[in-house]
Scaffold this motif. Structure first.
Motif, PDB file in Angstrom:
ATOM      1  N   GLY A  12      49.309  52.729 -62.261  1.00 43.81           N
ATOM      2  CA  GLY A  12      50.618  52.428 -61.720  1.00 43.81           C
ATOM      3  C   GLY A  12      50.581  51.368 -60.641  1.00 43.81           C
ATOM      4  N   LEU A  14      50.996  47.543 -59.348  1.00 46.03           N
ATOM      5  CA  LEU A  14      51.741  46.328 -59.666  1.00 46.03           C
ATOM      6  C   LEU A  14      51.347  45.222 -58.699  1.00 46.03           C
ATOM      7  N   ARG A  53      53.192  52.159 -58.085  1.00 48.35           N
ATOM      8  CA  ARG A  53      54.498  52.326 -58.731  1.00 48.35           C
ATOM      9  C   ARG A  53      55.350  53.329 -57.955  1.00 48.35           C
TER      10      ARG A  53
END
Length: 71
Positions: A12, A14, A53
Motif C-alpha cells: 500500500g 504510493l 495508503r
C-alpha cells in the motif's frame, strides 16, 4: 535463496506522483505536507519518499470531514 522484491501495491505504498494524481494536485504538494509533518511518510532514502495508503486515505477523510476540501 533469492529475496523477493517488495511489491509497492501489496504494502500500500504510493509515491508523491500517485498521491498527487488521486488528489488532482502537483506532485510537490504531498511532499510539502510530509515535510511539514502533516502527512505521514516513509523515507527510504534521502530523496525516496513513499506514502502508506492508509495514511493518505485518513488524511483525505479528515480534510473532507472538516470541510476543508473545495467542492
Amino acid at each position: 535463496m533469492t529475496a523477493k522484491p517488495i511489491e509497492q501495491k501489496e504494502e500500500g505504498l504510493l509515491n508523491a506522483g500517485q498521491v498527487a494524481e488521486e488528489w488532482n494536485v502537483k506532485p510537490r504538494w504531498p511532499l510539502m505536507l510530509a515535510q511539514q509533518g502533516k502527512l505521514p511518510c516513509v523515507r527510504l532514502g534521502r530523496k525516496c519518499v513513499r506514502f502508506r495508503r492508509a495514511d493518505v486515505d485518513a488524511f483525505a477523510a479528515a480534510k473532507l470531514s472538516n470541510g476543508e476540501v473545495a467542492k
